[in-house]
Write an enzyme that holds these catalytic residues in place. Structure first.
Site, PDB file in Angstrom:
ATOM      1  N   GLU A   1       0.836  -1.212   0.000  1.00  0.00           N
ATOM      2  CA  GLU A   1       0.000   0.000   0.000  1.00  0.00           C
ATOM      3  C   GLU A   1       0.870   1.261   0.000  1.00  0.00           C
ATOM      4  OE1 GLU A   1      -3.175   2.727   0.196  1.00  0.00           O
ATOM      5  OE2 GLU A   1      -2.964   0.704  -0.592  1.00  0.00           O
TER       6      GLU A   1
ATOM      7  N   HIS B   1       2.437   1.679  -3.406  1.00  0.00           N
ATOM      8  CA  HIS B   1       1.427   2.130  -4.370  1.00  0.00           C
ATOM      9  C   HIS B   1       1.244   3.646  -4.268  1.00  0.00           C
ATOM     10  CE1 HIS B   1      -2.224   2.300  -6.740  1.00  0.00           C
ATOM     11  NE2 HIS B   1      -2.879   2.809  -5.713  1.00  0.00           N
TER      12      HIS B   1
ATOM     13  N   HIS C   1     -12.234   4.825  -8.739  1.00  0.00           N
ATOM     14  CA  HIS C   1     -10.779   5.036  -8.684  1.00  0.00           C
ATOM     15  C   HIS C   1     -10.096   4.256  -9.815  1.00  0.00           C
ATOM     16  CE1 HIS C   1      -6.973   6.024  -6.834  1.00  0.00           C
ATOM     17  NE2 HIS C   1      -6.710   4.783  -6.455  1.00  0.00           N
TER      18      HIS C   1
END
Length: 161
Positions: A74, A77, A139
């Site tokens: 995460e 990213h 998204h």
């Protein structure tokens, strides 16, 4: 300024291609993050556990319900997405400087840049709204639109060389 840029050995199509590649990798990393159940492994936004680099504080990793791999996925990213954002700004600026007579290059790059703030907001909402399906899907949809704009920018710039 155009003369200075033309002396750089890297051509605009290389920058546009690199931006396209990095953006695609961001999308793949986002999919991987989701697939391993790590979408909320950084529970706040834009930081991760209140810090920009959670790995500098081992107690964060030790006390988290998520694995170090999940947190890293995460966190990576987000970091790579920020890098892609900077590249999109540069690609758009470069399009207006080097392809001022090629409207499709200028406007496809500009469209990618125009979608970028929405994508950032959706990325934040993905976390703060606990992975609401409509937000996560939107998204991804906006990411696909940005990728399409960058692909158009790259292909037209490449074919016009």
């Amino acid at each position: 300024m155009r003369t200075t840029i033309s002396r750089i050995p890297v051509e605009y199509r290389h920058i546009a291609g690199f931006t396209l590649l990095v953006t695609y990798i961001v999308m793949l990393l986002g999919a991987y993050t989701s697939a391993i159940g790590a979408g909320l492994s950084c529970p706040d936004w834009p930081t991760c556990y209140g810090t920009w680099v959670p790995f500098l504080q081992p107690e964060i990793i030790a006390n988290s319900p998520y694995s170090a791999l999940q947190i890293f996925a995460e966190w990576a990213h987000r970091g790579l997405a920020m890098t892609a954002g900077v590249l999109i700004v540069g690609t758009t600026f470069g399009a207006w400087v080097t392809h001022r007579n090629t409207p499709i290059v200028k406007w496809s790059a500009t469209a990618a840049l125009a979608l970028l703030p929405l994508q950032v907001i959706l990325g934040g909402l993905t976390v703060t709204e606990d992975l609401q399906p409509i937000i996560v899907t939107t998204h991804l949809g906006v990411a696909i639109l940005i990728l399409l704009c960058l692909l158009t920018t790259f292909l037209v710039a490449y074919l016009r060389r």
